[in-house]
Write a protein that holds these residues in place. Structure first.
Motif, PDB file in Angstrom:
ATOM      1  N   UNK A  28      -9.119  17.632   2.020  1.00  0.00           N
ATOM      2  CA  UNK A  28      -9.089  17.400   3.307  1.00  0.00           C
ATOM      3  C   UNK A  28      -8.463  15.859   3.609  1.00  0.00           C
ATOM      4  N   UNK A  29      -7.654  15.881   4.677  1.00  0.00           N
ATOM      5  CA  UNK A  29      -7.145  14.690   4.739  1.00  0.00           C
ATOM      6  C   UNK A  29      -7.766  13.874   5.812  1.00  0.00           C
ATOM      7  N   UNK A  30      -9.083  14.279   6.322  1.00  0.00           N
ATOM      8  CA  UNK A  30      -9.674  13.454   7.358  1.00  0.00           C
ATOM      9  C   UNK A  30      -9.978  11.797   6.825  1.00  0.00           C
ATOM     10  N   UNK A  31     -10.198  11.880   5.487  1.00  0.00           N
ATOM     11  CA  UNK A  31     -10.377  10.374   5.050  1.00  0.00           C
ATOM     12  C   UNK A  31      -9.118   9.782   4.403  1.00  0.00           C
ATOM     13  N   UNK A  32      -8.136  10.119   4.528  1.00  0.00           N
ATOM     14  CA  UNK A  32      -6.960   9.543   4.040  1.00  0.00           C
ATOM     15  C   UNK A  32      -5.988   9.042   5.058  1.00  0.00           C
ATOM     16  N   UNK A  33      -5.469   7.669   4.401  1.00  0.00           N
ATOM     17  CA  UNK A  33      -4.124   7.222   5.213  1.00  0.00           C
ATOM     18  C   UNK A  33      -2.962   7.952   4.268  1.00  0.00           C
ATOM     19  N   UNK A  34      -2.134   8.106   5.393  1.00  0.00           N
ATOM     20  CA  UNK A  34      -0.816   8.672   4.906  1.00  0.00           C
ATOM     21  C   UNK A  34       0.456   7.861   4.980  1.00  0.00           C
ATOM     22  N   UNK A  35       1.359   7.851   4.038  1.00  0.00           N
ATOM     23  CA  UNK A  35       2.269   6.991   4.115  1.00  0.00           C
ATOM     24  C   UNK A  35       3.544   7.817   3.842  1.00  0.00           C
ATOM     25  N   UNK A  36       4.788   7.589   4.687  1.00  0.00           N
ATOM     26  CA  UNK A  36       5.868   8.405   4.431  1.00  0.00           C
ATOM     27  C   UNK A  36       6.819   7.372   3.957  1.00  0.00           C
ATOM     28  N   UNK A  37       7.502   7.888   2.958  1.00  0.00           N
ATOM     29  CA  UNK A  37       8.588   7.224   2.128  1.00  0.00           C
ATOM     30  C   UNK A  37       9.901   7.868   1.889  1.00  0.00           C
ATOM     31  N   UNK A  38      11.101   7.254   1.934  1.00  0.00           N
ATOM     32  CA  UNK A  38      12.205   7.927   1.469  1.00  0.00           C
ATOM     33  C   UNK A  38      13.079   7.173   0.407  1.00  0.00           C
ATOM     34  N   UNK A  39      14.024   8.059  -0.218  1.00  0.00           N
ATOM     35  CA  UNK A  39      14.621   7.266  -1.367  1.00  0.00           C
ATOM     36  C   UNK A  39      16.057   8.061  -1.377  1.00  0.00           C
ATOM     37  N   UNK A  40      17.064   7.384  -1.146  1.00  0.00           N
ATOM     38  CA  UNK A  40      18.373   7.774  -1.073  1.00  0.00           C
ATOM     39  C   UNK A  40      19.107   7.557  -2.741  1.00  0.00           C
ATOM     40  N   UNK A  41      20.108   8.325  -3.075  1.00  0.00           N
ATOM     41  CA  UNK A  41      20.519   8.321  -4.312  1.00  0.00           C
ATOM     42  C   UNK A  41      20.979   6.653  -4.672  1.00  0.00           C
ATOM     43  N   UNK A  42      20.762   6.365  -5.586  1.00  0.00           N
ATOM     44  CA  UNK A  42      21.048   4.914  -6.118  1.00  0.00           C
ATOM     45  C   UNK A  42      20.230   3.984  -5.368  1.00  0.00           C
ATOM     46  N   UNK A  49       6.956   4.858   7.147  1.00  0.00           N
ATOM     47  CA  UNK A  49       5.928   4.933   8.332  1.00  0.00           C
ATOM     48  C   UNK A  49       4.547   5.229   7.672  1.00  0.00           C
ATOM     49  N   UNK A  50       3.433   4.621   8.201  1.00  0.00           N
ATOM     50  CA  UNK A  50       2.015   4.771   7.867  1.00  0.00           C
ATOM     51  C   UNK A  50       1.270   5.281   8.972  1.00  0.00           C
ATOM     52  N   UNK A  51       0.327   5.954   8.763  1.00  0.00           N
ATOM     53  CA  UNK A  51      -0.856   6.382   9.833  1.00  0.00           C
ATOM     54  C   UNK A  51      -2.026   6.443   9.282  1.00  0.00           C
ATOM     55  N   UNK A  52      -3.284   5.638   9.847  1.00  0.00           N
ATOM     56  CA  UNK A  52      -4.242   5.481   9.310  1.00  0.00           C
ATOM     57  C   UNK A  52      -5.137   6.973   9.438  1.00  0.00           C
ATOM     58  N   UNK A  53      -6.332   6.871   8.539  1.00  0.00           N
ATOM     59  CA  UNK A  53      -7.001   8.243   8.646  1.00  0.00           C
ATOM     60  C   UNK A  53      -7.279   9.098   9.919  1.00  0.00           C
ATOM     61  N   UNK A  71       2.339  11.212  13.299  1.00  0.00           N
ATOM     62  CA  UNK A  71       1.368  11.771  13.887  1.00  0.00           C
ATOM     63  C   UNK A  71       0.596  12.583  12.947  1.00  0.00           C
ATOM     64  N   UNK A  72      -0.665  13.107  13.165  1.00  0.00           N
ATOM     65  CA  UNK A  72      -1.355  13.952  12.461  1.00  0.00           C
ATOM     66  C   UNK A  72      -2.367  14.736  13.349  1.00  0.00           C
ATOM     67  N   UNK A  73      -2.593  15.873  12.585  1.00  0.00           N
ATOM     68  CA  UNK A  73      -3.497  16.841  13.169  1.00  0.00           C
ATOM     69  C   UNK A  73      -4.661  17.196  12.004  1.00  0.00           C
ATOM     70  N   UNK A 102     -10.701   4.122   4.531  1.00  0.00           N
ATOM     71  CA  UNK A 102     -11.378   4.338   5.622  1.00  0.00           C
ATOM     72  C   UNK A 102     -11.665   2.939   6.310  1.00  0.00           C
ATOM     73  N   UNK A 103     -11.181   1.961   5.757  1.00  0.00           N
ATOM     74  CA  UNK A 103     -11.282   0.580   6.508  1.00  0.00           C
ATOM     75  C   UNK A 103     -10.670   0.460   7.883  1.00  0.00           C
ATOM     76  N   UNK A 104     -11.160  -0.069   8.654  1.00  0.00           N
ATOM     77  CA  UNK A 104     -10.864  -0.377   9.999  1.00  0.00           C
ATOM     78  C   UNK A 104      -9.620  -1.371   9.846  1.00  0.00           C
ATOM     79  N   UNK A 105      -8.458  -0.924  10.588  1.00  0.00           N
ATOM     80  CA  UNK A 105      -7.207  -1.767  10.529  1.00  0.00           C
ATOM     81  C   UNK A 105      -6.396  -1.705   9.451  1.00  0.00           C
ATOM     82  N   UNK A 106      -6.703  -0.971   8.392  1.00  0.00           N
ATOM     83  CA  UNK A 106      -5.695  -0.502   7.539  1.00  0.00           C
ATOM     84  C   UNK A 106      -5.129   0.645   7.416  1.00  0.00           C
TER      85      UNK A 106
END
Length: 125
Positions: A28-42, A49-53, A71-73, A102-106
């Motif tokens: 379950x993602x309830x306790x997880x912070x999520x990051x979005x990353x990207x990588x282009x060739x080379x 972007x990041x979003x807290x739990x 955003x998250x659901x 779960x730390x506040x502000x992270x």
């Protein structure tokens, strides 16, 4: 098996929009912070972007600020990245990543425990 699966990538014209989804399986993602990353060739992988739990705090790279929205659901175990006003330089493989936090502000983390396989976004006319 614990895994993240991205979807929603594709080919879009400059100025267009896409919404990426990140689904979690096996946990379950309830306790997880999520990051979005990207990588282009080379190029090196970059944080997008990041979003807290809880979804109460978000962060964006300068290159996407004002154009992308994370955003998250948690009820659906999903995280989203809405990408508007897409530019050719947004072309990359996009990944979501999760880490228990779960730390506040992270919001954004240096390390993530789980990574998806990526979804390709191509912005071209």
């Amino acid at each position: 098996q614990l895994q993240l699966v991205e979807s929603g990538g594709g080919l879009v014209q400059p100025g267009g929009s896409l919404r990426l989804s990140c689904a979690a399986y096996g946990f379950t993602l309830d306790y997880y912070a999520i990051g979005w990353f990207r990588q282009a060739p080379g190029k090196e992988r970059e944080g997008v972007s990041c979003i807290n739990h809880s979804g109460s705090s978000t962060n964006y790279a300068d290159s996407v600020k004002g154009r992308f929205t994370v955003s998250r659901d948690n009820a659906k175990n999903m995280v989203y990245l809405q990408m508007n006003s897409l530019k050719p330089e947004d072309t990359a493989t996009y990944y979501c990543a999760a880490a228990m936090e779960l730390r506040v502000g992270v919001v954004c983390l240096n390390e993530y425990d789980y990574w998806g396989q990526g979804t390709q976004v191509t912005v071209s006319s």
